[in-house]
Design a protein around this motif. Structure first.
Motif, short mmCIF file in Angstrom:
data_model
loop_
_atom_site.label_atom_id
_atom_site.label_comp_id
_atom_site.label_asym_id
_atom_site.label_seq_id
_atom_site.Cartn_x
_atom_site.Cartn_y
_atom_site.Cartn_z
N SER A 21 9.86 -4.93 -10.08
CA SER A 21 8.91 -5.99 -9.61
C SER A 21 8.81 -5.90 -8.14
O SER A 21 10.09 -5.86 -7.65
CB SER A 21 9.21 -7.46 -10.12
OG SER A 21 8.59 -8.22 -9.43
N ILE A 22 7.89 -5.63 -7.49
CA ILE A 22 7.69 -5.30 -6.13
C ILE A 22 6.68 -6.39 -5.55
O ILE A 22 5.83 -6.83 -6.10
CB ILE A 22 7.09 -3.81 -5.83
CG1 ILE A 22 5.99 -3.64 -6.16
CG2 ILE A 22 8.30 -3.05 -6.22
CD1 ILE A 22 5.31 -2.31 -5.87
N GLN A 23 6.91 -6.61 -4.05
CA GLN A 23 5.99 -7.20 -3.31
C GLN A 23 5.95 -6.82 -2.01
O GLN A 23 6.75 -6.07 -1.50
CB GLN A 23 6.42 -8.60 -2.99
CG GLN A 23 6.44 -9.68 -4.18
CD GLN A 23 6.84 -11.10 -3.94
OE1 GLN A 23 7.14 -11.45 -2.99
NE2 GLN A 23 6.97 -11.71 -5.13
N GLU A 35 0.83 -1.37 -0.08
CA GLU A 35 0.01 -0.06 0.09
C GLU A 35 0.71 1.39 0.10
O GLU A 35 0.31 2.31 -0.30
CB GLU A 35 -0.73 -0.03 1.27
CG GLU A 35 -2.02 -1.13 0.97
CD GLU A 35 -3.08 -1.12 2.15
OE1 GLU A 35 -3.02 -0.25 2.90
OE2 GLU A 35 -3.57 -2.15 2.55
N SER A 36 2.02 1.09 0.19
CA SER A 36 3.04 2.20 0.34
C SER A 36 4.52 2.02 -0.09
O SER A 36 4.62 0.76 0.07
CB SER A 36 3.12 2.95 1.59
OG SER A 36 3.61 2.09 2.63
N VAL A 37 5.26 2.64 -0.47
CA VAL A 37 6.59 2.62 -0.72
C VAL A 37 7.39 1.91 0.39
O VAL A 37 8.08 0.74 0.08
CB VAL A 37 7.36 3.78 -1.15
CG1 VAL A 37 8.82 3.30 -1.80
CG2 VAL A 37 6.80 4.23 -2.58
N ASP A 38 7.29 2.26 1.62
CA ASP A 38 7.91 1.76 2.71
C ASP A 38 7.38 0.48 3.01
O ASP A 38 8.04 -0.37 4.23
CB ASP A 38 8.12 2.70 3.98
CG ASP A 38 6.37 3.24 4.39
OD1 ASP A 38 5.76 2.70 3.59
OD2 ASP A 38 6.69 3.96 5.43
N ALA A 39 6.16 -0.11 2.61
CA ALA A 39 5.56 -1.27 2.75
C ALA A 39 6.27 -2.39 1.80
O ALA A 39 5.88 -3.79 2.08
CB ALA A 39 4.12 -1.54 2.87
N ILE A 40 6.98 -2.19 0.95
CA ILE A 40 7.47 -3.04 0.04
C ILE A 40 8.66 -3.97 0.75
O ILE A 40 9.60 -3.59 1.19
CB ILE A 40 8.50 -2.44 -1.13
CG1 ILE A 40 7.14 -1.69 -2.07
CG2 ILE A 40 9.03 -3.31 -1.89
CD1 ILE A 40 7.90 -0.57 -3.08
N THR A 41 8.44 -5.16 0.63
CA THR A 41 9.35 -6.09 1.66
C THR A 41 10.56 -6.96 0.56
O THR A 41 11.48 -6.99 0.99
CB THR A 41 8.55 -7.08 2.28
OG1 THR A 41 7.70 -7.89 1.39
CG2 THR A 41 7.64 -6.62 3.32
N GLN A 42 9.88 -7.05 -0.62
CA GLN A 42 10.58 -7.73 -1.73
C GLN A 42 10.46 -7.07 -2.84
O GLN A 42 9.46 -6.69 -3.32
CB GLN A 42 10.43 -9.12 -2.04
CG GLN A 42 10.65 -10.02 -0.88
CD GLN A 42 10.33 -11.70 -1.02
OE1 GLN A 42 11.10 -12.17 -0.85
NE2 GLN A 42 9.16 -11.83 -1.67
#
Length: 190
Positions: free
Chosen positions: A188-190, A29-36
């Motif tokens: 590519s984000i998760q 939901e946000s850039v800082d929530a990207i874990t991988q």
């Protein structure tokens, strides 16, 4: 009738067992929530005496990373990666070196700085959380223009939309005499 019902049940069971179920991972939901994340593109590193450029592919997850930088046509490939134990390995030509700090390994073996730890955050438009940072934003777009952190000035030239999030596409990190340019062609984000 019972035989037809039995065959229908077996067919349904076989079909259900053979269907590949895909796990859908919700988009952050946000850039800082990207874990991988995984990204690829072009990199240029310049000093007063030297300049290198090449392609990069960078995979990053909560327990480590894998960064591959290669010259034109795959020549001069350098790999730097960190495993779950947090040990960093640098591989190039016939050399393999390990240590706890990626930036120190690169500086020892190549003589230039490439702040891998910080750029893992800067590439997403975030400050590395363990040190102070100053931010500048574009008045019209409200997009990030600059981060000043750890003696580096990171200038954001262009952003792209990835799953509804604004992520950097072009950025430049400067700490004299070093200048690192990244052009990110694929996210590519998760």
């Amino acid at each position: 009738m019972i035989r037809a019902f039995f065959l229908l049940c077996i067919t349904i069971l076989i079909t259900a067992c053979s269907t590949n179920s895909k796990v859908v991972v919700p988009a952050p939901e946000s850039v800082d929530a990207i874990t991988q994340w995984q990204t690829s593109g072009r990199v240029g590193i310049r000093t007063d005496e030297d300049a290198i450029s090449g392609n990069f592919n960078w995979q990053h997850n909560p327990t480590g990373f894998n960064l591959v930088i290669s010259g034109p046509f795959g020549q001069g490939t350098t790999k730097i990666y960190q495993d779950e134990s947090q040990l960093v390995t640098l591989e190039y030509k016939d050399t393999k070196a390990t240590g706890p700090d990626s930036q120190r390994l690169l500086e020892q073996h190549f003589g230039w700085q490439f702040p891998v730890k910080q750029i893992a955050y800067w590439a997403r438009g975030l400050a590395e959380p363990n040190s102070a940072a100053a931010f500048s934003y574009n008045v019209d777009t409200q997009l990030l223009e600059e981060i000043a952190q750890d003696g580096w000035i990171v200038k954001y030239k262009e952003f792209t939309q990835v799953e509804g999030l604004d992520l950097p596409r072009k950025l430049q990190a400067i700490k004299a005499p070093f200048r690192v340019n990244l052009i990110i062609n694929d996210w590519s984000i998760q």
